[in-house]
Design a protein around this motif. Structure first.
Motif, PDB file in Angstrom:
ATOM      1  N   VAL A  62      21.385  72.685 -26.915  1.00 42.23           N
ATOM      2  CA  VAL A  62      21.590  71.712 -27.973  1.00 42.23           C
ATOM      3  C   VAL A  62      21.838  70.337 -27.267  1.00 42.23           C
ATOM      4  O   VAL A  62      21.455  69.299 -27.786  1.00 42.23           O
ATOM      5  CB  VAL A  62      22.698  72.133 -29.078  1.00 42.23           C
ATOM      6  CG1 VAL A  62      22.729  70.918 -30.035  1.00 42.23           C
ATOM      7  CG2 VAL A  62      22.204  73.471 -29.707  1.00 42.23           C
ATOM      8  N   GLU A  72      27.600  73.648 -32.406  1.00 46.91           N
ATOM      9  CA  GLU A  72      26.117  73.155 -32.040  1.00 46.91           C
ATOM     10  C   GLU A  72      25.649  72.803 -33.561  1.00 46.91           C
ATOM     11  O   GLU A  72      24.898  72.050 -33.589  1.00 46.91           O
ATOM     12  CB  GLU A  72      25.551  74.458 -31.489  1.00 46.91           C
ATOM     13  CG  GLU A  72      25.786  74.462 -29.981  1.00 46.91           C
ATOM     14  CD  GLU A  72      25.139  75.583 -29.324  1.00 46.91           C
ATOM     15  OE1 GLU A  72      25.064  75.804 -28.015  1.00 46.91           O
ATOM     16  OE2 GLU A  72      24.769  76.613 -30.219  1.00 46.91           O
ATOM     17  N   LYS A  73      25.981  73.657 -34.520  1.00 48.68           N
ATOM     18  CA  LYS A  73      25.628  73.411 -35.931  1.00 48.68           C
ATOM     19  C   LYS A  73      25.935  71.951 -36.327  1.00 48.68           C
ATOM     20  O   LYS A  73      25.300  71.386 -37.049  1.00 48.68           O
ATOM     21  CB  LYS A  73      26.244  74.660 -36.912  1.00 48.68           C
ATOM     22  CG  LYS A  73      25.445  74.421 -38.320  1.00 48.68           C
ATOM     23  CD  LYS A  73      25.833  75.573 -38.994  1.00 48.68           C
ATOM     24  CE  LYS A  73      25.571  75.297 -40.513  1.00 48.68           C
ATOM     25  NZ  LYS A  73      25.855  76.577 -41.373  1.00 48.68           N
ATOM     26  N   VAL A  94      15.020  71.682 -34.928  1.00 51.33           N
ATOM     27  CA  VAL A  94      16.326  71.497 -35.535  1.00 51.33           C
ATOM     28  C   VAL A  94      16.543  72.230 -36.822  1.00 51.33           C
ATOM     29  O   VAL A  94      17.275  73.157 -36.970  1.00 51.33           O
ATOM     30  CB  VAL A  94      16.840  69.940 -35.950  1.00 51.33           C
ATOM     31  CG1 VAL A  94      17.814  69.878 -36.493  1.00 51.33           C
ATOM     32  CG2 VAL A  94      16.673  69.026 -34.640  1.00 51.33           C
ATOM     33  N   LEU A 109      23.723  69.337 -34.760  1.00 50.31           N
ATOM     34  CA  LEU A 109      22.460  69.245 -35.343  1.00 50.31           C
ATOM     35  C   LEU A 109      22.266  68.676 -36.543  1.00 50.31           C
ATOM     36  O   LEU A 109      21.626  67.703 -36.869  1.00 50.31           O
ATOM     37  CB  LEU A 109      21.792  70.960 -35.499  1.00 50.31           C
ATOM     38  CG  LEU A 109      21.725  71.531 -34.001  1.00 50.31           C
ATOM     39  CD1 LEU A 109      21.016  72.883 -34.406  1.00 50.31           C
ATOM     40  CD2 LEU A 109      20.515  70.852 -33.317  1.00 50.31           C
ATOM     41  N   TRP A 145      16.743  63.466 -28.743  1.00 47.32           N
ATOM     42  CA  TRP A 145      16.582  62.984 -30.253  1.00 47.32           C
ATOM     43  C   TRP A 145      17.035  61.302 -30.130  1.00 47.32           C
ATOM     44  O   TRP A 145      16.359  60.587 -30.804  1.00 47.32           O
ATOM     45  CB  TRP A 145      17.783  63.762 -30.890  1.00 47.32           C
ATOM     46  CG  TRP A 145      17.640  63.347 -32.543  1.00 47.32           C
ATOM     47  CD1 TRP A 145      18.284  62.225 -32.901  1.00 47.32           C
ATOM     48  CD2 TRP A 145      16.680  64.009 -33.472  1.00 47.32           C
ATOM     49  NE1 TRP A 145      17.952  62.273 -34.347  1.00 47.32           N
ATOM     50  CE2 TRP A 145      17.115  63.409 -34.469  1.00 47.32           C
ATOM     51  CE3 TRP A 145      16.198  65.151 -33.466  1.00 47.32           C
ATOM     52  CZ2 TRP A 145      16.687  63.755 -35.901  1.00 47.32           C
ATOM     53  CZ3 TRP A 145      15.537  65.651 -34.576  1.00 47.32           C
ATOM     54  CH2 TRP A 145      16.031  65.115 -35.730  1.00 47.32           C
TER      55      TRP A 145
END
Length: 741
Positions: free
Chosen positions: A512, A554-555, A541, A558, A519
């Motif tokens: 990630v 990690e969520k 994503v 994102l 990104w």
């Protein structure tokens, strides 16, 4: 039937006139005269025939005609033509017949040149001069009958009379034509006229190698020596005397060929013209000029093993050599081609440190290319450079090179000799240090991307991703990275995203932190060319958010990426916001979107965008249509019901009006959708205040908050009216609230 007979007569006449010109030039066609005479008898009734033509083709003629007789017959023939033109009306003239009679002497001139008959050519040019002096140029009307001809097709002649004479190598014909140019009745532009094949008269003279023609055209006719590559064609055909003469007359030795961008020195070096190379260098030819393959003249001499030419070019370089398009210097190319005389010559001229650096670069290229036949030679170059002196400047270790640094001792080099992967990383580390010092970033990126392709073939996608990300990071850190166009940046980013897809297909999860770094690169350098790359990254994503293969941290990262995208107000694909783009995808035939061979429901993507803060009340800049206006259209209502429910649950305003003063409910024809909208008819206090501001015509655009201005603006039409508050009459100051629902 009359027009058929007329066409047949014209054909017979044209055939007879064409062969007439041949027959007064050559008396050897006795066997054909009888056939010509028969054709003339068949067309005897034609009004264009003359008695002289019948006498000419008659076999009774015994004595050959003299030169003076030729001139008299031509003059008599022209007098007869003038008489016909004097009384013949334009309506009765056939256009093809008239065009042939105008071009008659031009055909005669070309035939005379091909027969190399200078006397006959002189007669024709004299008659052409008389025609011009007598202004014998009858004009043709634009209308022929009732049909109007608009634009006639312009005929481009492949050759002029001068180029035709030079190609036939007839000096007397050339002198005759040039005398006509000097006398003034032939246009002087014929000398520098560019034919349909892009050639001039001087070009043909240089190709033939006739020095007298060249000198005549340059000195007397004042031909341009810098036109159409006359110097280059003389070099190609090895006409040394002509090359020397052209250079003396001021021909530019650095002039290029359009198609191949070659200079004269490129052609001379590639064709082993030693004497011409010396002449070009004497008159100031550039030695570091590049052609369309980005090669110098020295590169051709080294590659083709022309030692004498290479020695002369090396002396004129004065030790300043450039790296070619393939990443080779002259020393590297000579060593690669095993050209030992040139290698020894360069080693004696160049400094020792420069020789070591270039041999190190060659060894690194051998290693990255996987050239097994050159593997031992590459190791010898590494060992030779390290035995002389250890590198003074060492780049810091990085993850892309597996934290490997340059070897400081021979023992360290021996330890990695049999490890192919470490030896490749060592070659990349050495190449990065040397190429960045030389400012050759492009060649370094080429080596890194080549090694990343090796990892991709070995299905080591994480290592491939690391090298490609490192290459793009070097591209961004360069001071002159702006010179790389958008296509180059897009290609690097597209390869990085394709590596992410490969990792996702094989491992079902990706790093990630690497995704967040990519990104940031895309958002910082975003333009329209990166639309496809951004959409692919968005799909990755959403795939990770839909699956349970990530932890809470990690969520959170994102979702933060989505929030950053929405706050930056980036538009993708036809100036759509991300929310509107995926709503259009959901409403269309695409019910599910794919990522890494897995399908993603479009409704889940819309929910994640709304969760990240996407504006459900966004409007079009021209029509002020909101998302609800687009969804409730009759042609897509079946697939829009679940999306409509999601937007209404996210507090989408159903009282918004577009530029035409219509709300979303005005576009609804489906009963079920109307029931859904009626269930959400609750107008908040904030909306009532917005309608009151619009109806009262209170100035609000000076407000500091752009969100508040936008909120009030979506509740009014272009006329500043409101759908909720209405004023009963002009004299009353009271307002009434009317709910039209």
């Amino acid at each position: 039937m009359q027009w058929k007979r007329r066409i047949r007569q014209n054909i017979f006449r044209i055939m007879s006139e064409k062969h007439y010109i041949l027959d007064i030039s050559d008396e050897r066609h006795d066997d054909q005269r009888h056939q010509h005479y028969v054709h003339a008898l068949r067309a005897k009734k034609s009004r264009f025939q003359t008695e002289r033509q019948y006498r000419l083709y008659s076999p009774e003629r015994a004595r050959p005609i003299t030169r003076l007789g030729k001139a008299k017959e031509l003059i008599e023939d022209e007098d007869a033509d003038e008489e016909r033109f004097s009384y013949e009306p334009y309506e009765s003239i056939d256009i093809w017949d008239f065009a042939y009679r105008r071009c008659r002497y031009e055909f005669s001139i070309s035939y005379a040149i091909r027969l190399k008959d200078a006397d006959f050519l002189e007669v024709l040019l004299r008659q052409l001069k008389l025609n011009y002096e007598n202004d014998f140029h009858p004009k043709v009307k634009d209308n022929f009958g009732r049909r109007r001809t608009r634009h006639r097709r312009r005929i481009t002649r492949s050759e002029t009379m001068l180029t035709d004479a030079i190609k036939n190598a007839d000096s007397r014909c050339v002198e005759t034509i040039l005398d006509g140019v000097y006398d003034g009745f032939i246009y002087s532009t014929i000398v520098d006229h560019v034919c349909a094949n892009g050639r001039t008269a001087l070009w043909h003279a240089c190709r033939k190698g006739d020095f007298n023609f060249v000198r005549e055209l340059v000195e007397r006719a004042h031909a341009n020596v810098n036109r159409c590559g006359v110097l280059l064609v003389a070099i190609q055909n090895n006409h040394e005397e002509i090359v020397n003469y052209l250079l003396q007359q001021g021909c530019d030795p650095n002039r290029r060929v359009k198609n191949y961008n070659e200079s004269a020195l490129h052609i001379a070096s590639r064709r082993n013209r030693l004497a011409i190379v010396k002449l070009l260098l004497k008159y100031g030819a550039e030695v570091n000029v590049l052609d369309y393959k980005k090669r110098t003249p020295l590169d051709y001499a080294v590659h083709k093993r022309y030692v004498d030419i290479a020695r002369i070019l090396i002396e004129h370089h004065n030790g300043r050599f450039i790296m070619g398009q393939a990443g080779f210097t002259p020393l590297m190319l000579a060593a690669y081609c095993d050209n030992k005389p040139i290698v020894q010559l360069l080693v004696n001229i160049l400094p020792d440190q420069q020789v070591l650096d270039e041999l190190l670069l060659l060894a690194s290229r051998y290693t990255i290319d996987g050239n097994l036949s050159k593997r031992d030679e590459a190791y010898c170059y590494f060992e030779r450079a390290l035995s002389r002196a250890a590198p003074a400047c060492i780049n810091p270790s990085c993850e892309a090179y597996e934290y490997l640094t340059e070897c400081q001792t021979l023992d360290e080099l021996v330890s990695i000799r049999n490890d192919d992967n470490k030896l490749r990383m060592y070659a990349l580390v050495v190449s990065e240090r040397l190429l960045l010092q030389k400012g050759e970033l492009k060649h370094l990126l080429t080596l890194i991307m080549k090694q990343s392709d090796v990892y991709r073939w070995q299905r080591l996608f994480r290592r491939c991703l690391q090298l490609r990300m490192h290459a793009y990071q070097l591209l961004l850190q360069a001071e002159d990275h702006r010179k790389y166009d958008e296509k180059v940046q897009k290609s690097y980013l597209f390869q990085i995203v394709s590596s992410l897809y490969k990792i996702l297909e094989t491992e079902k999860r990706i790093p990630v932190h690497s995704l967040a770094r990519i990104w940031s690169w895309i958002l910082d350098e975003f333009n329209r060319s990166l639309n496809d790359v951004l959409i692919k990254l968005l799909m990755i994503v959403f795939y990770l958010l839909e699956t349970n293969n990530i932890n809470g941290n990690e969520k959170y990262i994102l979702v933060g990426l989505l929030v950053r995208l929405i706050r930056k107000n980036i538009f993708i694909k036809q100036q759509y916001s991300p929310l509107r783009y995926f709503i259009n995808q959901a409403v269309s035939d695409v019910n599910e979107l794919t990522c890494a061979s897995a399908s993603l429901p479009a409704l889940s993507i819309i929910r994640w965008l709304i969760y990240a803060g996407a504006d459900v009340n966004e409007t079009d800049s021209h029509s002020k249509m909101t998302l609800l206006h687009y969804i409730v259209q009759p042609y897509n209502i079946d697939k829009a019901r679940p999306i409509l429910q999601i937007l209404l649950d996210a507090d989408a305003h159903i009282d918004c009006v577009n530029a035409y003063g219509r709300s979303p409910e005005d576009y609804v024809d489906d009963r079920e959708v109307k029931e859904i909208l009626r269930a959400h008819r609750k107008i908040s206090l904030k909306c009532l205040c917005a309608h009151l501001i619009v109806s009262s015509k209170i100035s609000y655009k000076h407000c500091r908050s752009p969100k508040l201005v936008h909120f009030v603006n979506i509740h009014s039409d272009d006329n500043g009216g409101s759908r909720v508050f209405k004023k009963p009459n002009a004299s009353s100051n009271e307002w009434t609230m009317e709910l039209e629902w």
